[in-house]
Design a protein around this motif. Structure first.
Motif, PDB file in Angstrom:
ATOM      1  N   UNK A  14       0.844  -1.189   0.000  1.00 29.11           N
ATOM      2  CA  UNK A  14       0.000   0.000   0.000  1.00 29.11           C
ATOM      3  C   UNK A  14       0.882   1.242   0.000  1.00 29.11           C
ATOM      4  N   UNK A  15       0.523   2.184  -0.863  1.00 25.58           N
ATOM      5  CA  UNK A  15       1.273   3.435  -0.942  1.00 25.58           C
ATOM      6  C   UNK A  15       0.390   4.601  -0.512  1.00 25.58           C
ATOM      7  N   UNK A  16       1.013   5.518   0.199  1.00 20.48           N
ATOM      8  CA  UNK A  16       0.384   6.762   0.598  1.00 20.48           C
ATOM      9  C   UNK A  16       0.928   7.850  -0.318  1.00 20.48           C
ATOM     10  N   UNK A  22       4.957  23.215  -1.765  1.00 23.56           N
ATOM     11  CA  UNK A  22       5.795  24.209  -1.110  1.00 23.56           C
ATOM     12  C   UNK A  22       5.146  24.931   0.050  1.00 23.56           C
ATOM     13  N   UNK A  23       3.930  24.561   0.412  1.00 22.80           N
ATOM     14  CA  UNK A  23       3.249  25.213   1.529  1.00 22.80           C
ATOM     15  C   UNK A  23       3.586  24.509   2.839  1.00 22.80           C
ATOM     16  N   UNK A  24       3.446  25.216   3.978  1.00 17.21           N
ATOM     17  CA  UNK A  24       3.715  24.577   5.272  1.00 17.21           C
ATOM     18  C   UNK A  24       2.809  23.371   5.531  1.00 17.21           C
ATOM     19  N   UNK A  25       1.568  23.441   5.077  1.00 21.79           N
ATOM     20  CA  UNK A  25       0.661  22.325   5.338  1.00 21.79           C
ATOM     21  C   UNK A  25       1.066  21.071   4.570  1.00 21.79           C
ATOM     22  N   UNK A  26       1.687  21.229   3.417  1.00 22.23           N
ATOM     23  CA  UNK A  26       2.088  20.023   2.681  1.00 22.23           C
ATOM     24  C   UNK A  26       3.187  19.287   3.437  1.00 22.23           C
ATOM     25  N   UNK A  27       3.987  20.006   4.217  1.00 23.40           N
ATOM     26  CA  UNK A  27       5.006  19.351   5.045  1.00 23.40           C
ATOM     27  C   UNK A  27       4.359  18.421   6.067  1.00 23.40           C
ATOM     28  N   UNK A  28       3.230  18.847   6.655  1.00 29.09           N
ATOM     29  CA  UNK A  28       2.516  17.992   7.609  1.00 29.09           C
ATOM     30  C   UNK A  28       1.940  16.771   6.903  1.00 29.09           C
ATOM     31  N   UNK A  29       1.418  16.969   5.694  1.00 32.94           N
ATOM     32  CA  UNK A  29       0.873  15.840   4.938  1.00 32.94           C
ATOM     33  C   UNK A  29       1.968  14.831   4.618  1.00 32.94           C
ATOM     34  N   UNK A  30       3.138  15.319   4.246  1.00 29.48           N
ATOM     35  CA  UNK A  30       4.271  14.428   3.950  1.00 29.48           C
ATOM     36  C   UNK A  30       4.693  13.691   5.206  1.00 29.48           C
ATOM     37  N   UNK A  31       4.754  14.389   6.323  1.00 30.67           N
ATOM     38  CA  UNK A  31       5.163  13.763   7.583  1.00 30.67           C
ATOM     39  C   UNK A  31       4.196  12.634   7.948  1.00 30.67           C
ATOM     40  N   UNK A  32       2.904  12.920   7.884  1.00 29.82           N
ATOM     41  CA  UNK A  32       1.902  11.903   8.206  1.00 29.82           C
ATOM     42  C   UNK A  32       1.975  10.732   7.231  1.00 29.82           C
ATOM     43  N   UNK A  33       1.980  11.019   5.930  1.00 26.25           N
ATOM     44  CA  UNK A  33       2.007   9.950   4.923  1.00 26.25           C
ATOM     45  C   UNK A  33       3.267   9.110   5.060  1.00 26.25           C
ATOM     46  N   UNK A  34       4.390   9.755   5.309  1.00 25.93           N
ATOM     47  CA  UNK A  34       5.649   9.025   5.481  1.00 25.93           C
ATOM     48  C   UNK A  34       5.638   8.131   6.700  1.00 25.93           C
ATOM     49  N   UNK A  35       5.144   8.643   7.816  1.00 27.58           N
ATOM     50  CA  UNK A  35       5.063   7.832   9.044  1.00 27.58           C
ATOM     51  C   UNK A  35       4.107   6.656   8.866  1.00 27.58           C
ATOM     52  N   UNK A  36       2.948   6.919   8.255  1.00 31.47           N
ATOM     53  CA  UNK A  36       1.984   5.831   8.032  1.00 31.47           C
ATOM     54  C   UNK A  36       2.585   4.772   7.106  1.00 31.47           C
ATOM     55  N   UNK A  40       3.405   0.947   8.430  1.00 39.07           N
ATOM     56  CA  UNK A  40       2.591  -0.120   7.846  1.00 39.07           C
ATOM     57  C   UNK A  40       3.353  -0.896   6.767  1.00 39.07           C
ATOM     58  N   UNK A  41       4.665  -0.669   6.703  1.00 35.34           N
ATOM     59  CA  UNK A  41       5.508  -1.322   5.701  1.00 35.34           C
ATOM     60  C   UNK A  41       5.009  -1.021   4.285  1.00 35.34           C
ATOM     61  N   UNK A  42       4.571   0.218   4.104  1.00 35.11           N
ATOM     62  CA  UNK A  42       4.072   0.651   2.811  1.00 35.11           C
ATOM     63  C   UNK A  42       5.059   1.547   2.103  1.00 35.11           C
ATOM     64  N   UNK A  43       4.570   2.231   1.109  1.00 38.15           N
ATOM     65  CA  UNK A  43       5.403   3.134   0.329  1.00 38.15           C
ATOM     66  C   UNK A  43       4.867   4.548   0.379  1.00 38.15           C
ATOM     67  N   UNK A  44       5.712   5.488  -0.009  1.00 36.16           N
ATOM     68  CA  UNK A  44       5.349   6.899  -0.032  1.00 36.16           C
ATOM     69  C   UNK A  44       5.607   7.444  -1.426  1.00 36.16           C
ATOM     70  N   UNK A  45       4.576   8.074  -1.985  1.00 47.99           N
ATOM     71  CA  UNK A  45       4.680   8.721  -3.288  1.00 47.99           C
ATOM     72  C   UNK A  45       4.494  10.219  -3.075  1.00 47.99           C
ATOM     73  N   UNK A  46       5.447  10.996  -3.571  1.00 42.36           N
ATOM     74  CA  UNK A  46       5.353  12.454  -3.509  1.00 42.36           C
ATOM     75  C   UNK A  46       5.079  12.968  -4.913  1.00 42.36           C
TER      76      UNK A  46
END
Length: 163
Positions: A14-16, A22-36, A40-46
């Motif tokens: 599963x990938x998040x 470039x906004x501050x809120x996207x940093x939070x989204x990346x942090x959450x998606x990366x941690x999840x 969960x042994x998943x992947x992260x797509x930016x």
């Protein structure tokens, strides 16, 4: 209709996906998606979407403008990916597209059938929660996968506790 997700099949994970703008809120989204993804042994797509711009100039100017936009996107993605590697310890997939953000998100979800969750974060600005979150709330954008929207008040520590 979205194609069947493959993340539950053997050899897939599963990938998040988080959208980088470039906004501050996207940093939070990346942090959450990366941690999840990591937990969960998943992947992260930016995903970075270069907006449809005024590239309708003379041919030489258009090529320069497109190249500059691409270089800026690559620099932002390189910094974001490096931060993910350092803080979360996972290596994200980086995708850069040009066009309408909603259309490009949907196209990538269709192409990569392991992407199972889109993660966005709301902005705290008086202008509103951000264009993608506003589009979802107003039903201007419909995504074929679940969307997690983080509130603007969460800290990295609180996000870690949720993941």
């Amino acid at each position: 209709m979205v194609s069947k997700r493959l993340s539950s099949l053997e050899g897939h994970r599963r990938k998040f996906m988080a959208v980088i703008d470039g906004t501050p809120e996207c940093e939070r989204a990346v942090h959450y998606a990366g941690r999840r993804a990591k937990n969960s042994n998943g992947g992260l797509v930016l995903l970075f979407v270069i907006p449809e711009g005024d590239f309708q100039q003379w041919l030489g100017v258009e090529a320069i403008m497109r190249a500059e936009a691409r270089e800026e996107a690559e620099a932002i993605m390189a910094r974001t990916a490096q931060k993910v590697r350092e803080t979360i310890g996972t290596d994200p997939e980086v995708v850069i597209r040009e066009g309408n953000a909603t259309e490009q998100i949907n196209a990538l979800v269709e192409e990569d059938r392991d992407i199972a969750i889109l993660v966005l974060a709301a902005a705290s600005a008086k202008e509103g929660p951000g264009p993608l979150v506003s589009a979802i709330a107003g039903r201007g954008a419909v995504f074929p996968i679940p969307v997690t929207v983080l509130p603007d008040s969460l800290t990295d520590e609180e996000i870690d506790a949720l993941c």
